[in-house]
Scaffold this active site. Sequence first.
Site, mmCIF file in Angstrom:
data_model
loop_
_atom_site.group_PDB
_atom_site.id
_atom_site.type_symbol
_atom_site.label_atom_id
_atom_site.label_comp_id
_atom_site.label_asym_id
_atom_site.label_seq_id
_atom_site.Cartn_x
_atom_site.Cartn_y
_atom_site.Cartn_z
ATOM 1 N N LEU B 250 -34.047 16.353 15.958
ATOM 2 C CA LEU B 250 -33.947 14.984 16.455
ATOM 3 C C LEU B 250 -33.424 14.883 17.884
ATOM 4 C CD1 LEU B 250 -34.384 12.131 15.195
ATOM 5 C CD2 LEU B 250 -31.898 11.958 15.280
ATOM 6 N N HIS B 380 -38.001 11.577 9.270
ATOM 7 C CA HIS B 380 -36.575 11.434 9.515
ATOM 8 C C HIS B 380 -35.791 10.881 8.339
ATOM 9 C CE1 HIS B 380 -33.033 10.962 11.934
ATOM 10 N NE2 HIS B 380 -33.023 9.656 11.831
#
Lengths: 229, 605
Positions: B250, B380
């Site tokens: 990320l 995610h």
Amino acid sequence: MPASATFRIRRGDAQGGRFVDYTTEVAEGMVVLDAVHRIQAEKAPDLAVRWNCKAGKCGSCSAEVNGVPKLMCMSRLSDLPLEKPIVLEPMKAFPLLKDLVTDVSWNFAVKKKVKPFKPRPPDAPDGTWRMAQSDVDRVQEFRKCIECFLCQDVCHVLRDHRLYEGFIGPRFLVHVAALEMHPLDVEDRLPSLRDAHGIGYCNITKCCTKVCPEGITITDNAIIPLKER
Amino acid sequence: MADYETHRHDVLVIGAGGAGLRAAIEASASGVSVGLVCKSLLGKAHTVMAEGGIAAALANVDDRDDWRVHFADTMRGGQYVNNWRMAELHAKEAPARVRELEAWGAVFDRTPDGRILQRNFGGHRYPRLAHVGDRTGLEMIRTLQDRGVHQGIDVHMECTVTRLLVDDGRVVGAFGFDRPRGRFKVFEARAVVLATGGIGRAYKITSNSWEYTGDGHALAYAAGADLMDMEFVQFHPTGMIWPPSVQGILVTESVRGEGGILTNKDGRRFMFEDIPEAYKGQTADNEEEGWRYTQGDKAARRPPELLTRDHVSRCIVREIKEGRGSPHGGVYLDISWIKKRLPNAEEHIKRKLPSMYHQFKQLADIDITREPMEVGPTTHYVMGGVRVDAETQMSTVPGLFAAGECAAGINGANRLGGNSLSDLLVFGRRAGEHAARFARESGPGRIDPARVDVAARQAVEPFERGDGHADGPYRVQRDLQEMMQDLVGIVRTESEMRRALEGLQGLWERSRRVPVDGNREYNPGWHTALDLPNLLTASEAVTRSALERKESRGAHFREDFPDKDPASAKFNVVVRKAADGVMRVERVPIPEMPPELRQVIEEMK
Ligand SMILES: Cc1cc2nc3c(=O)[nH]c(=O)nc-3n(C[C@H](O)[C@H](O)[C@H](O)COP(=O)(O)OP(=O)(O)OC[C@H]3O[C@@H](n4cnc5c(N)ncnc54)[C@H](O)[C@@H]3O)c2cc1C
Ligand code: SF4
Ligand code: SF4
Ligand code: FES
């Protein structure tokens, strides 16, 4: 970068073990943990290794890479001499469980012995406090700790002298410093620092500071100020 | 008879991220005995990786903020299929939960007048995220962990739960094994809280770790609980894409919150070209205004880079598909440009985004203070999960509670950044409180030794598979990940999802033949083999739910139904295990929102 490299990995448990060489493909951008995963997927499915974030944030993947305590996920292959086998071993300061995984539970038991945070009464009627950024900068440095225990691994008091009963190690001296220098904290941990926590054993070799992946200046900023109190 | 250790707790919490820890602290504070189980070491759960911050309408930076604005933002972000009662409770209770963290020792970044600083994030109207640089999750998990261990919670680290034990329709415990030695453990409990996180490992490109195999989803499903909203999987717009070994890691949204911009290979800020109707009024239409917003100008509207994640991800995919991507198949995210505006930009970036600076420097040889990053969408977060009661977090099975990412409801079709950490605190606490109450009010459960035996046999069965030629666990996992990425990813369509269902059949069969080498001591091959059924259950739930929702909404985008369908705003998709063992899909109507909440939404439009 060569197309492949050899990793000499310590396999086995506390009963016994040996080094096994694994040759695997490598590519630009890979880190040691990637190579370990590739070996796991292709050659040694039961190879034990801890990891979570792959980005130096969780402190799970600690091991010794060519003898140096490191996070495997942040060790780039391009920084290593790939013409020779890369030696991967578990941390030495803790009992071995299997392969690259050690029993670090002692650390969690030590944490319990440090007196917890105790704040002063709130500053404002709504139960909140006021602290300036400049007052929290110092503790924020200590609170960056990801509990990788690499500093514990490298500290001779634990690694060589095995003084687990009398010394809490650099990680927990940082923890005590974070509490003691917390602007709101009113607990007194100084007496136990000398007795139970054994700060006197530290002779400021600074090895811990050198391996800390978070760049915490463990000795100068945490331990020395605590010693001087 | 299987050989196992038995542990007794009033409340058993499975998962030691923010939600599990907060639940355990609350339950334990109310006087019941609490056991806490996690697969990794304590403090390593996903929560530790959270970067950007915790959303709470503290109004420390902008005094126009309050729970009503936060509520409306959350509902708008979730495209109105959220559980509105959860969104309301969340917005109202989050500020107190954040202040409580400070009282427990967390040290947030400060405002000039010494209060908790808040930053901008996508979909939040005002600066709302309490944060510590870009390591907020670490601060949160450490604070909770330290509080929890001093409160006498029994922690069983590196222990995997493989089954919930049910007696007469009520959950009465769990079965698992310790990972270092592979020994069985039976947990007897009067109430169980699931806080196991997400399912990101079902996809090839993900920001999630090995832990995110949908265990809680699968455990609840097997125990008869409903899973809801599983079609809504969040693809975060900015994951690393180069070098290949870091793909998916990320890049926090705070980069954009601090002024970072998205550009294509021609240097165009493509986000200005497609601003959805619902956000037009609050989005800047020129670069100057966007910049002023990130620097705290209250009169300015936010830049389009801070639109919701689903939308930003799709814009990025469009740029790449239409040939305007970066060399490694992404787009550019640039924070270094702010040096044109700020005198001490380099220092500013390093102070505000220290771990991003290090992540790119160490893993990609990129200095983000000088050059742009290459980014692309990454799997995610899952909005879907165990269907729970808004007040108590109890699932549809008595005695079974769920909180955090593995529970559904608060986020609807799309989660706003920062709303997860606050969700963990608000609903972790509620789950702990109500699980403790349930435990006090219920007698001890009865654990049937025959069921324990079945669970034990299933756990070690992979060692007995003779077929040395079948594919190993890592191979089957990878094939699943590739299939889900290709067929049930950011852009979906009926025919591809049908193919995915067939593919899942084949993968189920392969998963039952996966051979395992070695013994039960710390054996990742075995662990991966046991994860497969969980991943497959979660993947099937995602696919079936996605087929059922014949429209595009939030994170769920269908090429064959590209528009929102007002009729589909009236239901959530639920799956459950039918008596014949087959996954059933159902539409459940969303209850009518009370007029006062409707009015809040109208006012904030
Ligand atoms: C890189 C990254 C950055 C993020 N940044 C933000 C942010 O800035 N703000 C925000 O709000 N959200 C953020 N998120 C999302 C947020 O971090 C997660 O949604 C949240 O932390 C999930 O918390 P949790 O308590 O539900 O689960 P987790 O923290 O994931 O914990 C799950 C726990 O369950 C345990 N577990 C799972 N299965 C089993 C089993 N079978 N047996 C026993 N134990 C089990 C695991 O070991 C673990 O302890 C981010 C996520 C990622 C990946
Ligand atoms: S400085 Fe002290 S704590 Fe650090 S390694 Fe040396 S002896 Fe150990
Ligand atoms: S102080 Fe540094 S080396 Fe020690 S545990 Fe923390 S992060 Fe690791
Ligand atoms: S895997 Fe998290 S620090 Fe290496």
